[in-house]
Scaffold this motif. Structure first.
Motif, mmCIF file in Angstrom:
data_model
loop_
_atom_site.group_PDB
_atom_site.id
_atom_site.type_symbol
_atom_site.label_atom_id
_atom_site.label_comp_id
_atom_site.label_asym_id
_atom_site.label_seq_id
_atom_site.Cartn_x
_atom_site.Cartn_y
_atom_site.Cartn_z
ATOM 1 N N GLY A 311 -38.168 -11.913 -18.705
ATOM 2 C CA GLY A 311 -36.935 -12.331 -18.029
ATOM 3 C C GLY A 311 -37.189 -13.571 -17.186
ATOM 4 O O GLY A 311 -36.405 -14.522 -17.196
ATOM 5 N N GLU A 312 -38.304 -13.568 -16.471
ATOM 6 C CA GLU A 312 -38.652 -14.743 -15.652
ATOM 7 C C GLU A 312 -38.938 -15.954 -16.515
ATOM 8 O O GLU A 312 -38.553 -17.079 -16.192
ATOM 9 C CB GLU A 312 -39.874 -14.433 -14.771
ATOM 10 N N TYR A 313 -39.622 -15.718 -17.620
ATOM 11 C CA TYR A 313 -39.952 -16.818 -18.537
ATOM 12 C C TYR A 313 -38.666 -17.432 -19.102
ATOM 13 O O TYR A 313 -38.507 -18.656 -19.120
ATOM 14 C CB TYR A 313 -40.840 -16.293 -19.674
ATOM 15 N N LEU A 314 -37.733 -16.569 -19.518
ATOM 16 C CA LEU A 314 -36.456 -17.052 -20.064
ATOM 17 C C LEU A 314 -35.673 -17.807 -18.996
ATOM 18 O O LEU A 314 -35.101 -18.870 -19.263
ATOM 19 C CB LEU A 314 -35.636 -15.866 -20.600
ATOM 20 N N SER A 315 -35.677 -17.269 -17.770
ATOM 21 C CA SER A 315 -34.973 -17.916 -16.667
ATOM 22 C C SER A 315 -35.511 -19.340 -16.438
ATOM 23 O O SER A 315 -34.743 -20.305 -16.333
ATOM 24 C CB SER A 315 -35.141 -17.066 -15.398
ATOM 25 N N LYS A 316 -36.838 -19.481 -16.392
ATOM 26 C CA LYS A 316 -37.452 -20.809 -16.183
ATOM 27 C C LYS A 316 -37.123 -21.748 -17.340
ATOM 28 O O LYS A 316 -36.842 -22.924 -17.129
ATOM 29 C CB LYS A 316 -38.968 -20.666 -16.056
ATOM 30 N N ALA A 317 -37.174 -21.206 -18.563
ATOM 31 C CA ALA A 317 -36.884 -22.040 -19.741
ATOM 32 C C ALA A 317 -35.437 -22.534 -19.705
ATOM 33 O O ALA A 317 -35.147 -23.676 -20.058
ATOM 34 C CB ALA A 317 -37.150 -21.248 -21.016
ATOM 35 N N THR A 322 -31.478 -26.824 -18.458
ATOM 36 C CA THR A 322 -30.428 -27.304 -17.563
ATOM 37 C C THR A 322 -30.745 -28.717 -17.076
ATOM 38 O O THR A 322 -29.892 -29.604 -17.111
ATOM 39 C CB THR A 322 -30.304 -26.356 -16.343
ATOM 40 N N ALA A 323 -32.010 -28.919 -16.650
ATOM 41 C CA ALA A 323 -32.412 -30.229 -16.143
ATOM 42 C C ALA A 323 -32.373 -31.277 -17.270
ATOM 43 O O ALA A 323 -31.863 -32.386 -17.087
ATOM 44 C CB ALA A 323 -33.813 -30.144 -15.541
ATOM 45 N N GLN A 324 -32.864 -30.900 -18.450
ATOM 46 C CA GLN A 324 -32.925 -31.844 -19.576
ATOM 47 C C GLN A 324 -31.545 -32.299 -20.042
ATOM 48 O O GLN A 324 -31.362 -33.445 -20.419
ATOM 49 C CB GLN A 324 -33.636 -31.193 -20.767
ATOM 50 N N GLU A 330 -28.503 -21.331 -14.347
ATOM 51 C CA GLU A 330 -28.527 -20.033 -15.036
ATOM 52 C C GLU A 330 -28.479 -18.915 -14.012
ATOM 53 O O GLU A 330 -28.689 -19.132 -12.829
ATOM 54 C CB GLU A 330 -29.763 -19.939 -15.936
ATOM 55 N N ARG A 331 -28.189 -17.691 -14.479
ATOM 56 C CA ARG A 331 -28.208 -16.533 -13.593
ATOM 57 C C ARG A 331 -28.441 -15.272 -14.417
ATOM 58 O O ARG A 331 -28.380 -15.298 -15.655
ATOM 59 C CB ARG A 331 -26.897 -16.413 -12.805
ATOM 60 N N GLY A 332 -28.695 -14.169 -13.717
ATOM 61 C CA GLY A 332 -28.877 -12.891 -14.393
ATOM 62 C C GLY A 332 -30.061 -12.133 -13.851
ATOM 63 O O GLY A 332 -30.725 -12.572 -12.903
ATOM 64 N N ASP A 333 -30.290 -10.947 -14.412
ATOM 65 C CA ASP A 333 -31.441 -10.121 -14.051
ATOM 66 C C ASP A 333 -32.167 -9.723 -15.329
ATOM 67 O O ASP A 333 -31.526 -9.375 -16.325
ATOM 68 C CB ASP A 333 -30.980 -8.854 -13.318
ATOM 69 N N GLY A 334 -33.487 -9.759 -15.299
ATOM 70 C CA GLY A 334 -34.271 -9.322 -16.444
ATOM 71 C C GLY A 334 -33.892 -10.091 -17.701
ATOM 72 O O GLY A 334 -33.826 -11.325 -17.700
ATOM 73 N N LEU A 339 -26.413 -18.897 -19.262
ATOM 74 C CA LEU A 339 -26.621 -20.330 -19.037
ATOM 75 C C LEU A 339 -25.258 -20.933 -18.730
ATOM 76 O O LEU A 339 -24.322 -20.803 -19.519
ATOM 77 C CB LEU A 339 -27.230 -20.969 -20.292
ATOM 78 N N LYS A 340 -25.168 -21.591 -17.555
ATOM 79 C CA LYS A 340 -23.901 -22.201 -17.163
ATOM 80 C C LYS A 340 -23.849 -23.618 -17.737
ATOM 81 O O LYS A 340 -24.698 -24.452 -17.406
ATOM 82 C CB LYS A 340 -23.779 -22.222 -15.635
ATOM 83 N N LEU A 341 -22.847 -23.866 -18.582
ATOM 84 C CA LEU A 341 -22.830 -25.109 -19.352
ATOM 85 C C LEU A 341 -22.186 -26.272 -18.589
ATOM 86 O O LEU A 341 -22.428 -27.428 -18.898
ATOM 87 C CB LEU A 341 -22.095 -24.873 -20.675
ATOM 88 N N GLY A 342 -21.343 -25.972 -17.610
ATOM 89 C CA GLY A 342 -20.696 -27.043 -16.847
ATOM 90 C C GLY A 342 -19.440 -27.582 -17.517
ATOM 91 O O GLY A 342 -18.687 -28.340 -16.905
ATOM 92 N N SER A 343 -19.232 -27.246 -18.795
ATOM 93 C CA SER A 343 -17.981 -27.617 -19.479
ATOM 94 C C SER A 343 -17.738 -26.599 -20.589
ATOM 95 O O SER A 343 -18.630 -25.809 -20.911
ATOM 96 C CB SER A 343 -18.061 -29.033 -20.060
ATOM 97 N N ASP A 344 -16.552 -26.650 -21.185
ATOM 98 C CA ASP A 344 -16.160 -25.594 -22.131
ATOM 99 C C ASP A 344 -16.694 -25.823 -23.553
ATOM 100 O O ASP A 344 -15.921 -25.872 -24.518
ATOM 101 C CB ASP A 344 -14.634 -25.461 -22.146
#
Ligand SMILES: *Cc1c(COP(=O)(O)O)cnc(C)c1O
Length: 400
Positions: A311-317, A322-324, A330-334, A339-344
């Motif tokens: 879960g941590e690995y996926l979160s970092k990825a 997001t930066a790229q 992003e958000r979530g648990d485990g 992934l928040k895209l910022g547009s539709d």
């Protein structure tokens, strides 16, 4: 076989499906009727917690189907007793009622709460039956669970609704307090709202909710159909906030792909009497044997730690992505993450990722500005890297 040769119109139209027929599954991979392979980040909607057709489920089904499939819910059977014992030993609950779907488990929780509210009347001597639920929540597709849900439009499709459900705002304790009346019997919520787009209830909110419900002698019900069975990095998501609910429901992951669900409660609340609740297939040994195999796999030493790590690995990825690509985070648990895209662009990404070749990627966009990830809990680091690389390609293509 060509897609056009399948008589798909024999199925009732209920949703728009892509022109693909899936024929095989193995771990994180699905194969369609053309033989094309897809890396599957839906996993039956957060259901296949050990991936497609894991050996332990094949073995459990084969062995149990030779022994006993269905003696009737009027008799005890070994797998359902063993699974109930394992679930109670590893949670704060004492009793388990098995069901066949998440919605049915939630119906059961609603019925148990209403029964308890009859036995524990208000100061004015009235039955208590009102249940506070939350905007944007999802509890299932039966009439009562649709009424409990806070999905837009669900109050009118099959009107009239089942009465007695009142909607508060997640992470706003005052909004819950305002709805409490003499007739309130329970508060019901998902520790992380899944269908709404992976919106976690905060630890502070869960603790405030537990204190408030205790103060008013109201039951706290967690719907862990999506968050339970290891999905959020603990066996059950209520454990993330250090509280103990009165009732919990499980579904999805508990069967690892087969229809199995459960409602768990504490002994003091277990007030059903003979005839109050039941169901033809409830606790049948074939499905319970699968549930037992799945639960044993999750409880094996080191398994839950590996879910947390991945879960941590996926979160970092996802943060790197997001930066790229200039996304919104992003958000979530485990291993329930968004992934928040910022547009539709969600639906476009889902389509492009699925249709890319030679290998496709299956993703879910519960809201147009969001992707949700619900891989098998035994997903490998390589399968995370591969998904991120494919998603990165799709995002780059969309920018062109
Ligand atoms: C999927 C889901 C349900 C409904 O489960 P079914 O098995 O589809 O009836 C209920 N609650 C939550 C939180 C879910 O994610």
């Amino acid at each position: 076989m060509e897609f056009s040769q399948y008589p798909v119109n024999a199925l009732l139209y209920i949703t728009n499906r892509p022109e693909l027929v899936f024929t095989e599954g193995d771990g994180m991979w699905l194969t369609d009727h053309n033989g094309k392979r897809y890396l599957d980040y839906l996993q039956g909607w957060a259901v296949n917690c050990l991936g497609h057709s894991p050996k332990c489920i094949q073995d459990a089904l084969a062995a149990q189907s030779k022994k006993l499939i269905n003696p009737s819910p009027a008799f005890y059977n070994e797998p359902s007793i063993a699974l109930a014992a394992l679930l109670t030993e590893n949670s704060c609950f004492d009793r388990v009622f098995f069901a066949n779907s998440g919605a049915e488990a939630n119906e059961s929780a609603i019925k148990l709460a209403r029964k308890w509210g009859k036995l524990n009347q208000s100061a004015a001597g009235e039955n208590r039956y009102e249940i506070i639920t939350f905007d944007h929540s999802f509890h299932g597709r039966t009439l009562a669970t649709m009424s409990a849900s806070g999905k837009a439009g669900w109050d009118t499709i099959y009107a009239p609704q089942v009465p007695g459900f009142f909607k508060a705002t997640l992470n706003d304790i005052a909004s819950v307090e305002k709805l409490i009346t003499g007739k309130t019997v329970a508060v019901m919520l998902e520790p992380v709202q899944g269908e709404a787009g992976v919106l976690p209830a905060t630890r502070a909110f869960m603790q405030a909710l537990r204190a408030l419900t205790k103060k008013h002698n109201i039951l706290l019900i967690t719907d862990e159909v999506q968050t339970g069975m290891g999905r959020c990095g603990e066996l059950f998501a209520y454990q993330l906030s250090g509280i103990e609910p009165d009732i919990m429901t499980l579904g999805k992951g508990i069967g690892g792909g087969v229809p199995l669900a459960a409602m768990l409660c504490r002994e003091e609340i277990a007030c059903f009497e003979p005839g109050d609740q039941g169901g033809t297939y409830n606790g049948n040994p074939l499905m319970a044997a699968v549930g037992l195999a799945v639960a044993q796999a999750l409880l094996a030493p080191g398994f839950m730690q590996s879910v947390k790590d991945k879960g941590e690995y996926l979160s970092k990825a996802l943060l790197k992505l997001t930066a790229q690509h200039g996304l919104a985070g992003e958000r979530g648990d485990g291993l329930l993450r968004a992934l928040k895209l910022g547009s539709d662009i969600g639906p476009q990404i889902v389509e492009k990722a699925r249709d890319m070749g030679p290998v496709g990627l299956l993703l879910n966009s519960p809201r147009p500005d969001l992707l949700r990830f619900m891989p098998a809990l035994n997903v490998t680091i390589e399968e995370i890297d591969q998904m991120i690389a494919m998603l990165s390609d799709v995002l780059a293509q969309l920018k062109k």
